[in-house]
Enzyme design. Structure first.
Site, PDB file in Angstrom:
ATOM      1  N   CYS A 132       0.827  -1.218   0.000  1.00  0.00           N
ATOM      2  CA  CYS A 132       0.000   0.000   0.000  1.00  0.00           C
ATOM      3  C   CYS A 132       0.856   1.260   0.000  1.00  0.00           C
ATOM      4  O   CYS A 132       1.337   1.698   1.049  1.00  0.00           O
ATOM      5  CB  CYS A 132      -0.933  -0.010   1.204  1.00  0.00           C
ATOM      6  SG  CYS A 132      -1.980   1.445   1.267  1.00  0.00           S
ATOM      7  N   CYS A 135      -0.598   4.125   2.056  1.00  0.00           N
ATOM      8  CA  CYS A 135      -0.428   3.996   3.506  1.00  0.00           C
ATOM      9  C   CYS A 135       1.021   4.276   3.916  1.00  0.00           C
ATOM     10  O   CYS A 135       1.269   4.906   4.941  1.00  0.00           O
ATOM     11  CB  CYS A 135      -0.762   2.589   3.988  1.00  0.00           C
ATOM     12  SG  CYS A 135      -2.187   1.849   3.199  1.00  0.00           S
ATOM     13  N   ASP A 136       1.982   3.770   3.137  1.00  0.00           N
ATOM     14  CA  ASP A 136       3.361   3.731   3.619  1.00  0.00           C
ATOM     15  C   ASP A 136       4.357   4.585   2.845  1.00  0.00           C
ATOM     16  O   ASP A 136       5.511   4.707   3.257  1.00  0.00           O
ATOM     17  CB  ASP A 136       3.861   2.272   3.595  1.00  0.00           C
ATOM     18  CG  ASP A 136       3.028   1.389   4.507  1.00  0.00           C
ATOM     19  OD1 ASP A 136       2.526   1.912   5.513  1.00  0.00           O
ATOM     20  OD2 ASP A 136       2.876   0.194   4.217  1.00  0.00           O
TER      21      ASP A 136
END
Ligand code: NAP
Length: 307
Positions: A132, A135-136
Site C-alpha cells: 500500500c 499507507c506507507d
C-alpha cells in the site's frame, strides 16, 4: 432474522446496501477488515463517472457509505469467520463468535493484495515490504524504493511514490506492461522511475537486520543475477478474492472467485457482487454495478418468498 445481510463495504456492498435500503429491506452491512474496501487505500480515482476532476478514494467511499445510511442501512464492524448456507435460513458467523441469520446474503467481500510468497518477503512484511503506497509511501522520503508488477496498480503505485522520492525502480517480469496505455505512458516518461524489464525478485535482503536493505534480482532472459539497494518494496502484482469462509459451499474457480450468474450463486438466496466474482474487470464502477444487480435479485427473491 435479517432480510438482507451484506458482507463487505466496498463499492459493491455499499451499492447493494443503497438499493436494498431504498427498497425498505433494512439491510445490515458487515464492514469487513477494511471498511470501504480497496478504494480506501488508493489515492485519486479518475475513472468513476460523475467526478469531472476525479475524487480521492476514501472520500468516494465515505460518500457511498453516507448515501446508503441515509435510507436506513445499518453497519456492524466485524469479519466473516464461517458461513452455513441453507435456503430460507442462511447463517453467517463473525470473528466475534456472533452468528447472524438472514433470508438473503450478498457476498461483497472483495479481494486482497497478493505477495510473491518468498520466505524473505514474508518475514519483512511491515518492515519495508508493503502493498500500500498510500499507507506507507511517506515513510520513504528520499529513499530508494522498488515496485513489483506491470499492471495499472503497479503504475499507480510507482507514480504516487515519486511524490516522496526521486529513486523508484519498477520491476516487471516481462518486457511489456499489462497496464492501460495512459498509465504506462506516464511511467515511461517519468524521470524518477527506472524500469527493470524481464526481471524477478529472488530474495528480499535485510532479514537479519529486520528491515529491507535490498533485493536480489534475476534477469529471466539472460539468467543474470544482480542486487539493488532499497529501503522499501511495494508489491503490486494483483489480488486474490476473499472467499475462504465460503469454500466448499459455493461453486468457485480454482483461484477462489465465486461462480455467479447475474450475481446468483449456486445456493438460492445467496448472491455475489464485486471483486469476489470478477477476475476480469475489477473496477469500482463494475463492482458498484454488480452490487446493484445483487440487490435487485435479492429483492425479487424476497418478493417470491413473500418475505
Ligand atoms: P493485474 O492487472 O492483474 O496486474 C498484475 C501484474 O503483476 C501483472 O503485470 C503481472 O505480470 C504481475 N504479476 C502477477 N503475479 C506476479 C508474480 N508472481 N511475480 C511477478 N509479477 C507478477 O493487477 P492490478 O494491477 O492490481 O490491476 C487489477 C485491476 O484493477 C485491473 O483491471 C486494472 O486495470 C484495475 N486498476 C485500474 C486502475 C486505474 O484505472 N486507475 C488502478 C489500479 C488498478 P504479467 O503482466 O506478466 O501477468
Amino acid at each position: 432474522m435479517e432480510k438482507v445481510l451484506i458482507l463487505g463495504s466496498g463499492p459493491a456492498g455499499l451499492t447493494a446496501a443503497l438499493y436494498c435500503a431504498r427498497a425498505n429491506l433494512n439491510p445490515l452491512v458487515i464492514d469487513g477488515l477494511e471498511p470501504g474496501g480497496q478504494l480506501t487505500t488508493t489515492t485519486e480515482v479518475e475513472n468513476y463517472p460523475g467526478f469531472v476532476d476525479g475524487i480521492m478514494g476514501p472520500e468516494l467511499m465515505d460518500i457511498m457509505r453516507r448515501q446508503a445510511e441515509r435510507f436506513g442501512t445499518r453497519y456492524q464492524f466485524g469479519t466473516v469467520a464461517a458461513a452455513r448456507f441453507a435456503p430460507g435460513r442462511h447463517e453467517v458467523e463473525l470473528d466475534s463468535g456472533e452468528t447472524l441469520q438472514a433470508t438473503t446474503v450478498i457476498i461483497a467481500t472483495g479481494a486482497r493484495a497478493k505477495y510473491l510468497g518468498l520466505e524473505s518477503e514474508q518475514k519483512l512484511i511491515g518492515r519495508g515490504v508493503t502493498s500500500c503506497a498510500t499507507c506507507d509511501g511517506a515513510f520513504y522520503r528520499d529513499q530508494p524504493i522498488a515496485v513489483v508488477g506491470g499492471g495499472d496498480s503497479a503504475m499507480e503505485e510507482a507514480l504516487f511514490l515519486t511524490r516522496f522520492t526521486p529513486d523508484v525502480t519498477l520491476i516487471h517480469r516481462r518486457d511489456e506492461f499489462r497496464a492501460s496505455k495512459i498509465m504506462s505512458d506516464r511511467v515511461h516518461h517519468h524521470d524518477r522511475i527506472k524500469i527493470r524489464w524481464n526481471t524477478v525478485v529472488e530474495e528480499v535482503l535485510g532479514v537479519e537486520q529486520n528491515e529491507v536493505t535490498g533485493l536480489k534480482l534475476k534477469d529471466v532472459k539472460t539468467g543474470e543475477h544482480s542486487e539493488i539497494a532499497i529501503k522499501g518494496l511495494f508489491m503490486a502484482i494483483g489480488h486474490e478474492p476473499n472467499t475462504a469462509p465460503f469454500k466448499g459451499q459455493l461453486d468457485m474457480d480454482e483461484v477462489g472467485y465465486i461462480h455467479a450468474n447475474q450475481t446468483r450463486t449456486n445456493v438460492e438466496g445467496v448472491y455475489a457482487a464485486g471483486d469476489v466474482q470478477d477476475a476480469v474487470y475489477r473496477q469500482a464502477i463494475t463492482a458498484a454495478g454488480s452490487g446493484c444487480m445483487a440487490a435487485l435479485e435479492a429483492e425479487r427473491y424476497l418478493e417470491t418468498k413473500g418475505a
